[in-house]
Design a protein around this motif. Structure first.
Motif, PDB file in Angstrom:
ATOM      1  N   LEU A 177      31.439  42.715  41.784  1.00 37.13           N
ATOM      2  CA  LEU A 177      29.984  42.699  41.892  1.00 37.13           C
ATOM      3  C   LEU A 177      29.334  44.072  41.926  1.00 37.13           C
ATOM      4  N   ASP A 178      30.004  45.066  42.436  1.00 38.04           N
ATOM      5  CA  ASP A 178      29.382  46.382  42.567  1.00 38.04           C
ATOM      6  C   ASP A 178      29.397  47.165  41.266  1.00 38.04           C
ATOM      7  N   SER A 179      30.407  46.977  40.431  1.00 41.52           N
ATOM      8  CA  SER A 179      30.539  47.753  39.202  1.00 41.52           C
ATOM      9  C   SER A 179      31.207  46.897  38.138  1.00 41.52           C
ATOM     10  N   SER A 180      30.883  47.200  36.892  1.00 41.13           N
ATOM     11  CA  SER A 180      31.475  46.475  35.772  1.00 41.13           C
ATOM     12  C   SER A 180      32.675  47.198  35.186  1.00 41.13           C
ATOM     13  N   GLY A 181      33.046  48.347  35.769  1.00 36.26           N
ATOM     14  CA  GLY A 181      34.158  49.106  35.219  1.00 36.26           C
ATOM     15  C   GLY A 181      35.513  48.647  35.697  1.00 36.26           C
ATOM     16  N   ASN A 182      35.554  47.833  36.757  1.00 33.56           N
ATOM     17  CA  ASN A 182      36.834  47.397  37.309  1.00 33.56           C
ATOM     18  C   ASN A 182      37.302  46.056  36.755  1.00 33.56           C
ATOM     19  N   PHE A 183      36.498  45.437  35.911  1.00 37.83           N
ATOM     20  CA  PHE A 183      36.859  44.137  35.338  1.00 37.83           C
ATOM     21  C   PHE A 183      36.343  44.103  33.906  1.00 37.83           C
ATOM     22  N   GLU A 184      37.048  43.416  33.032  1.00 40.87           N
ATOM     23  CA  GLU A 184      36.677  43.364  31.619  1.00 40.87           C
ATOM     24  C   GLU A 184      35.523  42.368  31.424  1.00 40.87           C
ATOM     25  N   TYR A 185      34.327  42.887  31.561  1.00 38.31           N
ATOM     26  CA  TYR A 185      33.151  42.044  31.335  1.00 38.31           C
ATOM     27  C   TYR A 185      32.762  41.981  29.863  1.00 38.31           C
ATOM     28  N   GLY A 186      33.159  42.965  29.072  1.00 35.39           N
ATOM     29  CA  GLY A 186      32.823  42.943  27.657  1.00 35.39           C
ATOM     30  C   GLY A 186      31.322  43.052  27.428  1.00 35.39           C
ATOM     31  N   SER A 187      30.768  42.106  26.684  1.00 37.23           N
ATOM     32  CA  SER A 187      29.334  42.124  26.375  1.00 37.23           C
ATOM     33  C   SER A 187      28.472  41.691  27.547  1.00 37.23           C
ATOM     34  N   TYR A 188      29.104  41.293  28.684  1.00 33.88           N
ATOM     35  CA  TYR A 188      28.346  40.876  29.857  1.00 33.88           C
ATOM     36  C   TYR A 188      28.321  41.951  30.943  1.00 33.88           C
ATOM     37  N   LYS A 189      28.564  43.184  30.574  1.00 37.34           N
ATOM     38  CA  LYS A 189      28.668  44.220  31.602  1.00 37.34           C
ATOM     39  C   LYS A 189      27.343  44.477  32.296  1.00 37.34           C
ATOM     40  N   TRP A 190      26.204  44.188  31.641  1.00 42.98           N
ATOM     41  CA  TRP A 190      24.902  44.390  32.281  1.00 42.98           C
ATOM     42  C   TRP A 190      24.526  43.253  33.227  1.00 42.98           C
ATOM     43  N   ILE A 191      25.389  42.229  33.265  1.00 43.21           N
ATOM     44  CA  ILE A 191      25.057  41.059  34.067  1.00 43.21           C
ATOM     45  C   ILE A 191      25.485  41.225  35.517  1.00 43.21           C
ATOM     46  N   VAL A 192      26.283  42.259  35.817  1.00 40.12           N
ATOM     47  CA  VAL A 192      26.909  42.370  37.134  1.00 40.12           C
ATOM     48  C   VAL A 192      25.868  42.453  38.237  1.00 40.12           C
ATOM     49  N   ASN A 193      24.924  43.373  38.098  1.00 37.88           N
ATOM     50  CA  ASN A 193      23.907  43.540  39.131  1.00 37.88           C
ATOM     51  C   ASN A 193      22.805  42.492  39.054  1.00 37.88           C
ATOM     52  N   LEU A 194      22.822  41.676  38.001  1.00 41.19           N
ATOM     53  CA  LEU A 194      21.755  40.690  37.827  1.00 41.19           C
ATOM     54  C   LEU A 194      22.071  39.377  38.527  1.00 41.19           C
ATOM     55  N   VAL A 195      23.335  38.989  38.592  1.00 43.71           N
ATOM     56  CA  VAL A 195      23.673  37.679  39.152  1.00 43.71           C
ATOM     57  C   VAL A 195      23.434  37.620  40.648  1.00 43.71           C
ATOM     58  N   THR A 196      23.429  38.753  41.310  1.00 43.38           N
ATOM     59  CA  THR A 196      23.174  38.784  42.760  1.00 43.38           C
ATOM     60  C   THR A 196      21.765  39.237  43.091  1.00 43.38           C
ATOM     61  N   ASN A 197      20.929  39.420  42.086  1.00 41.33           N
ATOM     62  CA  ASN A 197      19.567  39.898  42.308  1.00 41.33           C
ATOM     63  C   ASN A 197      18.705  38.756  42.850  1.00 41.33           C
ATOM     64  N   PRO A 198      18.081  38.917  44.025  1.00 43.34           N
ATOM     65  CA  PRO A 198      17.258  37.823  44.573  1.00 43.34           C
ATOM     66  C   PRO A 198      15.890  37.705  43.895  1.00 43.34           C
ATOM     67  N   ASN A 199      15.496  38.708  43.114  1.00 39.38           N
ATOM     68  CA  ASN A 199      14.194  38.668  42.446  1.00 39.38           C
ATOM     69  C   ASN A 199      14.292  37.772  41.212  1.00 39.38           C
ATOM     70  N   ARG A 200      13.618  36.615  41.280  1.00 39.38           N
ATOM     71  CA  ARG A 200      13.721  35.636  40.189  1.00 39.38           C
ATOM     72  C   ARG A 200      13.057  36.136  38.914  1.00 39.38           C
ATOM     73  N   LEU A 201      11.960  36.863  39.031  1.00 36.35           N
ATOM     74  CA  LEU A 201      11.264  37.345  37.842  1.00 36.35           C
ATOM     75  C   LEU A 201      12.128  38.331  37.064  1.00 36.35           C
ATOM     76  N   GLU A 202      12.779  39.246  37.756  1.00 34.00           N
ATOM     77  CA  GLU A 202      13.657  40.185  37.080  1.00 34.00           C
ATOM     78  C   GLU A 202      14.860  39.472  36.472  1.00 34.00           C
ATOM     79  N   LYS A 203      15.317  38.446  37.137  1.00 34.32           N
ATOM     80  CA  LYS A 203      16.474  37.703  36.635  1.00 34.32           C
ATOM     81  C   LYS A 203      16.151  36.986  35.329  1.00 34.32           C
ATOM     82  N   VAL A 204      14.884  36.598  35.125  1.00 33.09           N
ATOM     83  CA  VAL A 204      14.483  35.915  33.894  1.00 33.09           C
ATOM     84  C   VAL A 204      14.103  36.916  32.808  1.00 33.09           C
TER      85      VAL A 204
END
Length: 638
Positions: A284-311
Motif C-alpha cells: 500500500l505504501d509504494s508500488s515498487g515492491n510489487f509488480e503492479y504493472g499498468s496499475y502502479k498509480w492505483i496504490v495510493n488511490l485505493v486507500t484514499n478516503p476522498n471519494r471525489l478524487e477516487k472518481v
C-alpha cells in the motif's frame, strides 16, 4: 411510424417515439414536436445511465487503518439511487412507446376503425418481438449491479473471497453495460435518421461526440480502478499467506458494508494484521515492491478516503490513455495484457472517430462561411472591374450578408427543386402555410387554394432602403410581407404625396389581382400606383403574375366572393388612400356648409393675395387628394 395501409411497420421506425402525423392536424404537429423534445431528453438520460453504471466499482475500497477490503455504504446508496432514477425514466419511455404504438393506428372512419381493430395489438407485438425492442429495454434496466453490490459482494467478503468479488463485479458490469451501449447507439442512429441534427445545429453534434468520448474514458478508468484494486488485494493475499496466523477472511473487513461509523472490535489476528508494517510497505505504501504493472498509480488511490478524487483520477487516466495511448507498462499476467490490448485498440478507434466527426462538423460550419467570403471577393473584383459606384457596391455587400444571415448559405429554392414533386409541395406547404394564413386576403380561402399558392410563392429578402417598385412601372408580382415594413408612397397632384406603411400581414400589388380578374385579352401588366421602399430589412413572399393568373383562373369562385373582396379593399393601400380622400372631402364639405349657414350674408370674393392663408392651403391639399387616381369601382367583379 404507423402507416395507413395494412402493412406492418418496422421497429426501427417505431422505436423513436416521434411518429409522423397528418400534416393538416395542428394538434398532431404539437404532439410530434413534444415527442421530439422527449427523445432528446431521453438520449441524455441514456448517456447519464452510461455514466452511472461504472460508479459501482468505486464502492469497493481498502481501509488504510485495518488493511482490509470493504464496501463504502454511503457511496453505494448514492450510486444505487442514481441508477434507480435512470431506470425509472427508461421504464417511462417503454410505457410511452407502447402507448404511442397503440395510438398511432389511424381511425378516419367507422369502417376503418372496425377493420383495424386488431392493429394496436399487432403494433405492440412488433415492438415486443423486435431485436432492439421490449426485451432489450427490459434487460438493460434489470437491477443486476444493485444485486451484486448489496447481496453478492457482502456475502463473498464474509467468506473471504476478496479477489473473486472483483471478477463478479466486472462480469456483471460488462454483461449489462455493453447491451446498454448498443441500445444507446441504435437510439442515436434512429434519431439522426428522423431529425438530422438531433439538437438542431452542428455544435450539438460536436457536443454529443465529446460526451461519448467522455463516457468511454469514464468506463475505461473505472475498469482500470477495479482491476487495480484486485491487484492490490492479490498482493495482500500473498502477504497473508506468508504471515503466520492469517487467513483469507482477514483480508476482508469485519463489516463488509461500512457507513463511516465505529468499526466492530477486532480480534487479535485482525489487530496484528492491521499493525503489520511490512504488509503496508509491500502493498500500500509504494508500488515498487510489487509488480503492479499498468496499475502502479492505483496504490495510493485505493486507500484514499476522498471519494471525489477516487472518481476523478481514473477518468483522467482514461482520457489520457485514450487520447495519447499513454505509456502503459504491463506485466505478463494475461488479464492485464488483454485489458491493455483492448484499451489501445479502443483508443485508436475512438480517437479516429472523434477527430473524423469533429472535422466533418467543423468543415460543415466553416465551408459556408468560406463560400460566402469567396463569393464576396468575386463580387468585389467584378464591381471594381465594372467601375460601379461605391454606394452600389455597399448595397450589394449588405444584401449578400443579410441573405447569408437569413438562410445560412442554404439555397432553399434549389434544394426544393431537386426533390420529387409531391415531396416539394409538402415541404413548401409546411413552410409557407402559417405565413400565408397571416395575410388577411387568404384567411377566407380553403386548403386547396392555399396549397396551390404555397407551391408557387417565392421567398424574397429586401434590404433596408431598397426600392422594390416605382410608381408607374409594370407590377411583376404581388408581395406579402412576412417580417419588416415597406413604405408605400403615391405622388398626387401639385406635388403632394401620400404615405402608408405596410407591415407583417399586409400586401401590395393588388392592381395585379384586379388585372387577373377583369382582364379581357389584355396581356400588358398593369402599372403600379405607388412606390415601395423597404423601411427596414424585410422578408416577404412573392407571387408572380403568371402564377397569380393561374390561381385566379382555376379558383375564380374563391376570389370573387364577398369576403375576399372586402379583405382586398380593406388592406389595399390604394383603397385606403381613396377612402382617406373621401372622408377628408366629406368632412370639408360638412364644415363648409355649417360655415355658410351661420353667415347672414355672403361676402364678396376678394382677389387672391400673394400670401396664401392656411385655409386656402388646406383647400388646395383637399383638391389634390380629390383629383388623385383612385381604385376602379368595378374591380373584383366578374
Amino acid at each position: 411510424m404507423a402507416g395507413e395501409g395494412s402493412s406492418m411497420p418496422s421497429h426501427d421506425e417505431e422505436t423513436v417515439v416521434a411518429s409522423t402525423f397528418r400534416r393538416r392536424n395542428p394538434s398532431s404537429d404539437r404532439q410530434a414536436k413534444w415527442l421530439h423534445e422527449w427523445n432528446r431528453i431521453f438520449l441524455l438520460i441514456c448517456a447519464a445511465g452510461l455514466v452511472v453504471d461504472p460508479l459501482f466499482f468505486y464502492a469497493l475500497s481498502i481501509s488504510s487503518t485495518c488493511v482490509c477490503l470493504f464496501v463504502d455504504g454511503w457511496f453505494a446508496v448514492t450510486v444505487t439511487a442514481l441508477r434507480c432514477m435512470t431506470d425509472a425514466v427508461h421504464l417511462l419511455n417503454m410505457c410511452l412507446q407502447l402507448a404511442m404504438t397503440y395510438d398511432a393506428t389511424p381511425r378516419s372512419s367507422v369502417e376503418e376503425k372496425d377493420a383495424s381493430a386488431g392493429r394496436p395489438m399487432a403494433h405492440s407485438q412488433s415492438y415486443l418481438r423486435a431485436k432492439t425492442g421490449f426485451l432489450l429495454d427490459l434487460f438493460i434496466i434489470l437491477p443486476v449491479p444493485q444485486v451484486v453490490l448489496w447481496v453478492v459482494a457482502p456475502a463473498m467478503l464474509c467468506q473471504g473471497m476478496t479477489s473473486t468479488v472483483m471478477t463478479v463485479f466486472l462480469i456483471s458490469f460488462l454483461s449489462q453495460y455493453l447491451p446498454k451501449v448498443y441500445h444507446s447507439v441504435c437510439f442515436l442512429r434512429r434519431l439522426q435518421n428522423s431529425l438530422g441534427y438531433i439538437f438542431g445545429n452542428i455544435w450539438g453534434g460536436i457536443a454529443l461526440n465529446l460526451i461519448a468520448y467522455f463516457v468511454a474514458s469514464h468506463a475505461a478508468g473505472a475498469c482500470w480502478y477495479l482491476l487495480g484494486i484486485q491487484r492490490a488485494t492479490e498482493c495482500l493475499k500473498q502477504q497473508c499467506v506468508a504471515t503466520d496466523g492469517c487467513r483469507n477472511r482477514t483480508v476482508a473487513c469485519v463489516d463488509p458494508m461500512y457507513y463511516g461509523t465505529t468499526r466492530a472490535a477486532m480480534d487479535g489476528e485482525r489487530l496484528a494484521w492491521a499493525k503489520n508494517l511490512h504488509v503496508r510497505s509491500m502493498c500500500l505504501d509504494s508500488s515498487g515492491n510489487f509488480e503492479y504493472g499498468s496499475y502502479k498509480w492505483i496504490v495510493n488511490l485505493v486507500t484514499n478516503p476522498n471519494r471525489l478524487e477516487k472518481v476523478l483520477f481514473p477518468i483522467f487516466w482514461g482520457l489520457m490513455t485514450l487520447s495519447t495511448f499513454g505509456t502503459i507498462e504491463s506485466t505478463t499476467e494475461w488479464v492485464e495484457i488483454t485489458f491493455n490490448i483492448i484499451i489501445v485498440t479502443s483508443a485508436l478507434l475512438l480517437v479516429t472517430t472523434l477527430i473524423g466527426n469533429i472535422k466533418v462538423f467543423l468543415h460543415a460550419t466553416t465551408s459556408k462561411k468560406q463560400a460566402l467570403h469567396s463569393k464576396m471577393r468575386s463580387l468585389d473584383r467584378w464591381m471594381r472591374r465594372r467601375n460601379l459606384p461605391f454606394e452600389i457596391r455597399r448595397r450589394v455587400r449588405q444584401y449578400e450578408r443579410q441573405r447569408w444571415a437569413a438562410t445560412r448559405g442554404v439555397d432553399e429554392s434549389e434544394m426544393a427543386r431537386r426533390l420529387p414533386e409531391g415531396m416539394r409541395r409538402d415541404i413548401k406547404y409546411h413552410l409557407c402555410l402559417d405565413l400565408v394564413r397571416q395575410v388577411p386576403l387568404f384567411q377566407h380561402m380553403d386548403e386547396l387554394v392555399l396549397e396551390n399558392i404555397c407551391d408557387r410563392v417565392k421567398s424574397l429578402l429586401i434590404p433596408k432602403g431598397e426600392t422594390v417598385i416605382r410608381e408607374g412601372d409594370p407590377v411583376p408580382r404581388m408581395l406579402f410581407v412576412v417580417r419588416g415594413h415597406l413604405q408605400s408612397s403615391q405622388v398626387l397632384r401639385d406635388g403632394v404625396k401620400s404615405y402608408c406603411m405596410l407591415g407583417p400581414g399586409n400586401f401590395s400589388g393588388d392592381e395585379l389581382l384586379s388585372w387577373c380578374l377583369i382582364r379581357q385579352f389584355v396581356e400588358r401588366l398593369p402599372p403600379s400606383s405607388s412606390t415601395l421602399v423597404a423601411a427596414e430589412s424585410t422578408e416577404a413572399f412573392g407571387l408572380d403574375a403568371d402564377d397569380l393568373k393561374y390561381v385566379t383562373e382555376h379558383f375564380r369562385y374563391t376570389f370573387v366572393s364577398e369576403r375576399v373582396k372586402r379583405s382586398a379593399r380593406y388592406y389595399s393601400p390604394g383603397w385606403r388612400t381613396w377612402a382617406a380622400v373621401a372622408i377628408q372631402l366629406a368632412w370639408w364639405r360638412h364644415k363648409h356648409r355649417l360655415t355658410l349657414t351661420s353667415l347672414s350674408f355672403i361676402r364678396p370674393r376678394r382677389p387672391p393675395s400673394r400670401c396664401s392663408s392656411m385655409e386656402e392651403d388646406k383647400l388646395r391639399l383637399y383638391t389634390a387628394l380629390l383629383t388623385s387616381p383612385k381604385p376602379n369601382r368595378d374591380d373584383f367583379t366578374v
